[in-house]
Motif scaffolding. Structure first.
Motif, mmCIF file in Angstrom:
data_model
loop_
_atom_site.group_PDB
_atom_site.id
_atom_site.type_symbol
_atom_site.label_atom_id
_atom_site.label_comp_id
_atom_site.label_asym_id
_atom_site.label_seq_id
_atom_site.Cartn_x
_atom_site.Cartn_y
_atom_site.Cartn_z
ATOM 1 N N TRP A 1 40.232 42.734 52.857
ATOM 2 C CA TRP A 1 39.428 41.508 52.108
ATOM 3 C C TRP A 1 38.145 42.253 53.176
ATOM 4 O O TRP A 1 37.981 42.510 54.590
ATOM 5 N N THR B 1 42.285 33.653 54.471
ATOM 6 C CA THR B 1 40.859 33.226 54.825
ATOM 7 C C THR B 1 39.827 32.744 55.437
ATOM 8 O O THR B 1 38.774 33.105 55.580
ATOM 9 N N TRP C 1 43.283 34.210 47.169
ATOM 10 C CA TRP C 1 44.307 34.989 46.305
ATOM 11 C C TRP C 1 42.742 36.012 45.558
ATOM 12 O O TRP C 1 43.469 36.847 45.361
ATOM 13 N N SER C 2 41.666 36.351 45.600
ATOM 14 C CA SER C 2 40.241 36.484 45.290
ATOM 15 C C SER C 2 39.850 37.244 45.668
ATOM 16 O O SER C 2 39.274 38.433 45.493
ATOM 17 N N ALA C 3 39.944 36.548 47.546
ATOM 18 C CA ALA C 3 39.515 37.680 48.422
ATOM 19 C C ALA C 3 40.850 38.902 49.102
ATOM 20 O O ALA C 3 39.263 39.928 48.539
ATOM 21 N N ARG D 1 42.768 41.945 48.335
ATOM 22 C CA ARG D 1 42.999 43.330 47.629
ATOM 23 C C ARG D 1 43.906 43.939 48.215
ATOM 24 O O ARG D 1 44.139 44.488 49.276
ATOM 25 N N ARG D 2 44.401 44.852 47.283
ATOM 26 C CA ARG D 2 46.003 45.463 47.777
ATOM 27 C C ARG D 2 45.369 47.227 48.078
ATOM 28 O O ARG D 2 44.262 47.617 47.371
ATOM 29 N N ARG E 1 43.220 46.056 43.635
ATOM 30 C CA ARG E 1 43.473 44.681 42.497
ATOM 31 C C ARG E 1 43.931 43.452 43.557
ATOM 32 O O ARG E 1 44.369 43.836 45.029
ATOM 33 N N THR E 2 42.416 42.364 43.110
ATOM 34 C CA THR E 2 43.230 41.227 44.012
ATOM 35 C C THR E 2 44.573 41.300 43.559
ATOM 36 O O THR E 2 45.279 40.577 43.006
ATOM 37 N N ASP F 1 45.478 38.976 40.843
ATOM 38 C CA ASP F 1 45.417 39.176 39.407
ATOM 39 C C ASP F 1 46.647 39.524 39.287
ATOM 40 O O ASP F 1 47.802 39.773 38.162
#
Length: 91
Positions: free
Chosen positions: A21, A55, A66-68, A70-71, A76-77, A80
Motif C-alpha cells: 500500500w 488498512t 481492497w483498493s489500497a 496491491r499485489r 493489481r489491486t 480487481d
C-alpha cells in the motif's frame, strides 16, 4: 482470526505473497503478506482477517483495503483480483 472463504480463495493470491500500500501523499509504503489461512500479516506482526481491517489499522480511520493494497508482483489491486475471480466463478 479466520478469513472469510468468499473473500480469500485460492486463485488471486498465494501464501506468502507480498502486498503493498503506497501512500504517496504521505511518503509511506506499507507491506503485508498473505498467510496460509488467508489472513494478512503486516510488517509489524499484526494479523488481520481482511484488507480493510489492515488498512484501517494502518491509516487510523476507515480505509478500503481492497483498493489500497496491491499485489507486489504485478501492481493489481485486491479488488480487481477479487472481481476477476468472482467473474470466473460466475458470481
Amino acid at each position: 482470526m479466520a478469513a472469510s472463504p468468499s473473500c480469500w480463495t485460492p486463485g488471486w493470491s498465494r501464501r506468502g505473497e507480498e502486498l503493498v500500500w503506497n501512500r504517496r501523499n504521505l511518503g509511506v509504503r506499507h507491506t503485508a503478506r498473505v498467510r496460509v489461512d488467508g489472513t494478512l500479516i503486516l510488517a509489524d506482526g499484526r494479523v488481520f482477517a481482511n484488507p480493510c481491517g489492515a488498512t484501517t489499522a494502518l491509516g487510523g480511520n476507515h480505509q478500503n483495503g481492497w483498493s489500497a493494497f496491491r499485489r507486489a508482483s504485478d501492481g493489481r489491486t485486491l479488488g480487481d483480483l477479487r472481481t476477476e475471480l468472482r467473474a470466473r466463478r460466475g458470481k
